[in-house]
Motif scaffolding. Structure first.
Motif, mmCIF file in Angstrom:
data_model
loop_
_atom_site.group_PDB
_atom_site.id
_atom_site.type_symbol
_atom_site.label_atom_id
_atom_site.label_comp_id
_atom_site.label_asym_id
_atom_site.label_seq_id
_atom_site.Cartn_x
_atom_site.Cartn_y
_atom_site.Cartn_z
ATOM 1 N N TYR A 92 12.117 4.169 -9.391
ATOM 2 C CA TYR A 92 11.669 4.334 -8.012
ATOM 3 C C TYR A 92 11.546 2.954 -7.386
ATOM 4 O O TYR A 92 11.639 1.939 -8.063
ATOM 5 C CB TYR A 92 10.324 5.072 -7.965
ATOM 6 C CG TYR A 92 9.166 4.226 -8.417
ATOM 7 C CD1 TYR A 92 8.944 4.013 -9.760
ATOM 8 C CD2 TYR A 92 8.320 3.614 -7.487
ATOM 9 C CE1 TYR A 92 7.912 3.204 -10.186
ATOM 10 C CE2 TYR A 92 7.285 2.813 -7.908
ATOM 11 C CZ TYR A 92 7.085 2.617 -9.255
ATOM 12 O OH TYR A 92 6.070 1.812 -9.666
ATOM 13 N N ASN A 94 9.277 0.245 -5.437
ATOM 14 C CA ASN A 94 7.866 0.009 -5.152
ATOM 15 C C ASN A 94 7.699 -0.855 -3.907
ATOM 16 O O ASN A 94 8.678 -1.311 -3.319
ATOM 17 C CB ASN A 94 7.131 -0.550 -6.385
ATOM 18 C CG ASN A 94 7.369 -2.013 -6.620
ATOM 19 O OD1 ASN A 94 8.136 -2.657 -5.928
ATOM 20 N ND2 ASN A 94 6.717 -2.538 -7.628
ATOM 21 N N GLU A 96 6.842 -3.740 -3.404
ATOM 22 C CA GLU A 96 7.205 -5.147 -3.455
ATOM 23 C C GLU A 96 8.708 -5.354 -3.290
ATOM 24 O O GLU A 96 9.194 -6.462 -3.441
ATOM 25 C CB GLU A 96 6.774 -5.743 -4.798
ATOM 26 C CG GLU A 96 5.297 -5.722 -5.008
ATOM 27 C CD GLU A 96 4.952 -6.061 -6.438
ATOM 28 O OE1 GLU A 96 4.580 -7.200 -6.694
ATOM 29 O OE2 GLU A 96 5.078 -5.185 -7.292
ATOM 30 N N VAL A 100 12.051 -0.189 -9.795
ATOM 31 C CA VAL A 100 11.302 -0.194 -11.049
ATOM 32 C C VAL A 100 11.826 0.872 -11.991
ATOM 33 O O VAL A 100 12.114 1.987 -11.567
ATOM 34 C CB VAL A 100 9.801 0.049 -10.773
ATOM 35 C CG1 VAL A 100 9.030 0.106 -12.066
ATOM 36 C CG2 VAL A 100 9.257 -1.009 -9.860
ATOM 37 N N VAL A 102 10.580 2.962 -15.173
ATOM 38 C CA VAL A 102 9.408 3.272 -15.987
ATOM 39 C C VAL A 102 9.896 3.821 -17.317
ATOM 40 O O VAL A 102 10.356 4.951 -17.394
ATOM 41 C CB VAL A 102 8.488 4.288 -15.283
ATOM 42 C CG1 VAL A 102 7.198 4.458 -16.059
ATOM 43 C CG2 VAL A 102 8.201 3.855 -13.876
ATOM 44 N N ARG A 105 8.630 7.097 -18.887
ATOM 45 C CA ARG A 105 8.917 8.319 -18.158
ATOM 46 C C ARG A 105 10.367 8.750 -18.345
ATOM 47 O O ARG A 105 10.722 9.887 -18.112
ATOM 48 C CB ARG A 105 8.655 8.055 -16.679
ATOM 49 C CG ARG A 105 7.954 9.158 -15.975
ATOM 50 C CD ARG A 105 7.879 8.814 -14.522
ATOM 51 N NE ARG A 105 6.513 8.754 -14.041
ATOM 52 C CZ ARG A 105 6.211 8.430 -12.807
ATOM 53 N NH1 ARG A 105 7.160 8.095 -11.952
ATOM 54 N NH2 ARG A 105 4.967 8.401 -12.418
ATOM 55 N N ILE A 157 9.086 -8.660 -13.930
ATOM 56 C CA ILE A 157 7.823 -8.227 -13.330
ATOM 57 C C ILE A 157 6.627 -8.716 -14.127
ATOM 58 O O ILE A 157 5.566 -8.990 -13.579
ATOM 59 C CB ILE A 157 7.813 -6.689 -13.183
ATOM 60 C CG1 ILE A 157 6.564 -6.194 -12.447
ATOM 61 C CG2 ILE A 157 7.892 -5.994 -14.501
ATOM 62 C CD1 ILE A 157 6.822 -5.860 -11.041
ATOM 63 N N ARG B 133 0.037 -2.411 -20.254
ATOM 64 C CA ARG B 133 -0.615 -3.710 -20.195
ATOM 65 C C ARG B 133 -2.060 -3.461 -19.751
ATOM 66 O O ARG B 133 -2.304 -2.888 -18.684
ATOM 67 C CB ARG B 133 0.090 -4.596 -19.155
ATOM 68 C CG ARG B 133 -0.524 -5.957 -18.955
ATOM 69 C CD ARG B 133 -0.005 -6.626 -17.685
ATOM 70 N NE ARG B 133 1.434 -6.737 -17.672
ATOM 71 C CZ ARG B 133 2.229 -6.064 -16.860
ATOM 72 N NH1 ARG B 133 1.731 -5.231 -15.990
ATOM 73 N NH2 ARG B 133 3.529 -6.227 -16.895
ATOM 74 N N ASP B 197 0.416 1.529 -8.481
ATOM 75 C CA ASP B 197 1.846 1.369 -8.742
ATOM 76 C C ASP B 197 2.074 1.338 -10.255
ATOM 77 O O ASP B 197 1.254 0.800 -10.999
ATOM 78 C CB ASP B 197 2.321 0.063 -8.105
ATOM 79 C CG ASP B 197 3.823 -0.062 -8.136
ATOM 80 O OD1 ASP B 197 4.461 0.658 -7.374
ATOM 81 O OD2 ASP B 197 4.336 -0.866 -8.933
ATOM 82 N N CYS B 198 3.184 1.928 -10.703
ATOM 83 C CA CYS B 198 3.443 2.011 -12.145
ATOM 84 C C CYS B 198 3.405 0.629 -12.811
ATOM 85 O O CYS B 198 2.899 0.463 -13.911
ATOM 86 C CB CYS B 198 4.800 2.641 -12.405
ATOM 87 S SG CYS B 198 4.990 4.279 -11.730
ATOM 88 N N THR B 199 3.979 -0.358 -12.086
ATOM 89 C CA THR B 199 4.129 -1.672 -12.710
ATOM 90 C C THR B 199 2.812 -2.422 -12.834
ATOM 91 O O THR B 199 2.777 -3.497 -13.417
ATOM 92 C CB THR B 199 5.119 -2.534 -11.917
ATOM 93 O OG1 THR B 199 4.673 -2.584 -10.561
ATOM 94 C CG2 THR B 199 6.497 -1.961 -11.977
ATOM 95 N N HIS B 202 2.130 -0.509 -16.425
ATOM 96 C CA HIS B 202 3.266 -0.359 -17.336
ATOM 97 C C HIS B 202 4.143 -1.596 -17.289
ATOM 98 O O HIS B 202 4.371 -2.160 -16.233
ATOM 99 C CB HIS B 202 4.065 0.893 -16.986
ATOM 100 C CG HIS B 202 3.334 2.150 -17.337
ATOM 101 N ND1 HIS B 202 3.124 2.528 -18.634
ATOM 102 C CD2 HIS B 202 2.745 3.080 -16.576
ATOM 103 C CE1 HIS B 202 2.442 3.664 -18.643
ATOM 104 N NE2 HIS B 202 2.191 4.008 -17.409
ATOM 105 N N LYS B 203 4.616 -1.973 -18.442
ATOM 106 C CA LYS B 203 5.413 -3.196 -18.492
ATOM 107 C C LYS B 203 6.796 -2.898 -19.030
ATOM 108 O O LYS B 203 7.049 -1.845 -19.554
ATOM 109 C CB LYS B 203 4.734 -4.235 -19.366
ATOM 110 C CG LYS B 203 4.377 -3.726 -20.764
ATOM 111 C CD LYS B 203 3.630 -4.771 -21.538
ATOM 112 C CE LYS B 203 3.455 -4.349 -22.971
ATOM 113 N NZ LYS B 203 2.730 -5.279 -23.794
#
Lengths: 260, 203
Positions: A92, A94, A96, A100, A102, A105, A157, B133, B197-199, B202-203
């Protein structure tokens, strides 16, 4: 609720005039992001993992040739073709400006890789293995992707997050782009590039190094303020957050030209 | 009725299918209700029976009332809360030999070790998945150094938000109080208006 800690949007500019094709970015990326070692077998199967790769093109006829290089990583498209095809929202966009992935998932349908026009997504067909002596080289800030997971460039990231944490933890400063700039938040490829061909910064920072290129391309005035700027496969309308600056050839080949 | 070969085959395939579906259901059931999956969530036996009740418990209940961060020193400094070195235990236990026979025996395990002072191989209770993380320091800082009263807590109060009332546990159990699944993290992040946000995690 805003998902952004501070107002910013990441972007990268690749100056092809400066790229010498040395592959330092590739090596840096491999070691930063726990990418499995690419063997000859993997290359022959076309299953080598390269989050950033340097493509080489020959111009002209041998022996009158010139080599052209172009580093290609995930373009972090604004209209990413990989995103709508994922059935589980494992990829997806984000706030920024990052595309990303995941990992926990992902169910491994590979639709995203098939829909990506840049060939920058890599599927783990096998459990990744490292030689025993390299186990302790793995970066603990990056997940080791297991079998059946799609992976790709994340603009490092983990480095951005670490810089954010340091700003808040060690300096007790307000998190914004000026304070971030004092920290090393650059992706591994950018900090490894010996000729500074890669630039990574906040697009919305008007005094920053990348803002003018994004502004020029987004306002469709490329010819004037940024004559060299272009995006890869622009015609499909993916609107990448990576901009390339084309090479200026002072001494073009006499009878050459075109990609060999 | 005589069974034809076809019927036997069909029956076998059916049984096999049932077994597969049953297996998947059992796996889903276990992984949903145990945390982490397959029963690892229970308190594992430790090499030294360390009672949090005596060390961290309130003085009026017979405890020492030691602050969490006195032993888990890194909790206000880094990602990991860390388990203290044996030297840290001996800081007190050089003098304190224990009152009851069991306490004496447990303390003697690391204090009077014939091989000298050896690190204790604690069994891990809280296991963070590889793709997450979690920075203890950031969470403790958020709740201890904020502007509003609910963000000016004591460190121990912050710990108990996720770990439960450890001071009343003889054995630390991860499932007591909080499941420590992703939902727990998200609930708290939403409640406090911090990014989801996932990030972020999650890394």
């Amino acid at each position: 609720m805003a998902d952004q800690r501070f107002d910013h949007k990441w972007g990268m500019v690749v100056d092809l005039d400066r790229c010498t094709g040395c592959q330092a970015c590739v090596v840096a990326c491999q070691s930063e992001n726990n990418i499995p070692i690419n063997t000859k077998d993997l290359f022959l199967q076309r299953r080598a993992y390269e989050w950033i790769r340097v493509e080489r093109y020959w111009e002209g006829e041998f022996p009158n040739v010139k080599a052209r290089f172009i580093p290609i990583m995930c373009q972090h498209c604004e209209n990413a073709p990989c995103e709508p095809v994922c059935p589980v929202y494992a990829t997806y966009h984000n706030d920024e400006g990052l595309n990303v992935q995941v990992y926990n998932r992902c169910v491994g349908t590979r639709y995203c890789a098939n829909n990506c026009p840049y060939q920058v997504r890599f599927f783990n067909y096998w459990e990744p293995v490292w030689p025993e002596r390299m186990r302790n080289h793995l970066n603990s800030d990056v997940t080791v992707r297991s079998r059946g997971i799609m992976e790709k460039c994340s603009f490092c990231i983990q480095r951005i997050r670490r810089a954010e944490l340091k700003v808040e933890q060690q300096e007790r400063a307000v998190l914004d782009y000026p304070t971030m700039k004092k920290r090393n938040f650059l992706p591994a490829c950018v900090s490894a590039c010996p000729t500074n061909a890669l630039t990574f910064a906040d697009q919305s920072d008007t005094t920053g190094p990348v803002n003018r290129y994004f502004k020029a391309l987004d306002d469709h005035e490329g010819g004037e303020s940024a004559p060299r700027a272009y995006r890869l496969i622009e015609e499909v309308g993916t609107k990448p957050n990576v901009i390339y600056l084309k090479k200026v050839d002072k001494y073009p080949l006499k009878n050459g030209g075109g990609h060999g | 009725m005589r069974l034809s070969a076809k019927m036997v085959t069909l029956g076998l395939v059916g049984l096999l299918g049932l077994a597969v579906v049953g297996f998947v259901l059992v796996v889903l059931f276990i992984s949903w209700f145990s945390n982490p999956p397959f029963g690892l969530g229970n308190a594992p036996p430790q090499p030294v029976a360390f009672p949090h009740t005596i060390h961290a418990g309130a003085p009026e209940e017979g405890g020492m009332g030691i602050q969490c961060e006195f032993c888990h020193r890194n909790v206000t400094r880094g990602a990991e809360a860390t388990v203290p070195a044996v030297e840290q235990c001996l800081f007190c236990h050089e003098q304190v030999a224990g009152r009851t026979a069991t306490a004496k025996a447990e303390i003697a395990k690391f204090r009077d070790n014939p091989d000298g002072i050896q690190p204790i191989n604690w069994e891990r209770v809280h296991r963070l998945p590889d793709h997450v993380r979690f920075i203890h320091e950031a969470h403790v800082r958020f709740f201890t150094q904020g502007d509003t009263p609910d963000r000016q807590l004591e460190v121990a109060q912050v710990c108990s938000k996720c770990h439960g009332d450890v001071a009343s546990m003889t054995e630390v159990q991860p499932m007591k109080g909080q499941s420590l699944k992703m939902g727990t993290c998200l609930d708290c992040h939403r409640e406090n208006s911090v990014p989801t946000d996932c990030t972020v995690c999650h890394k």
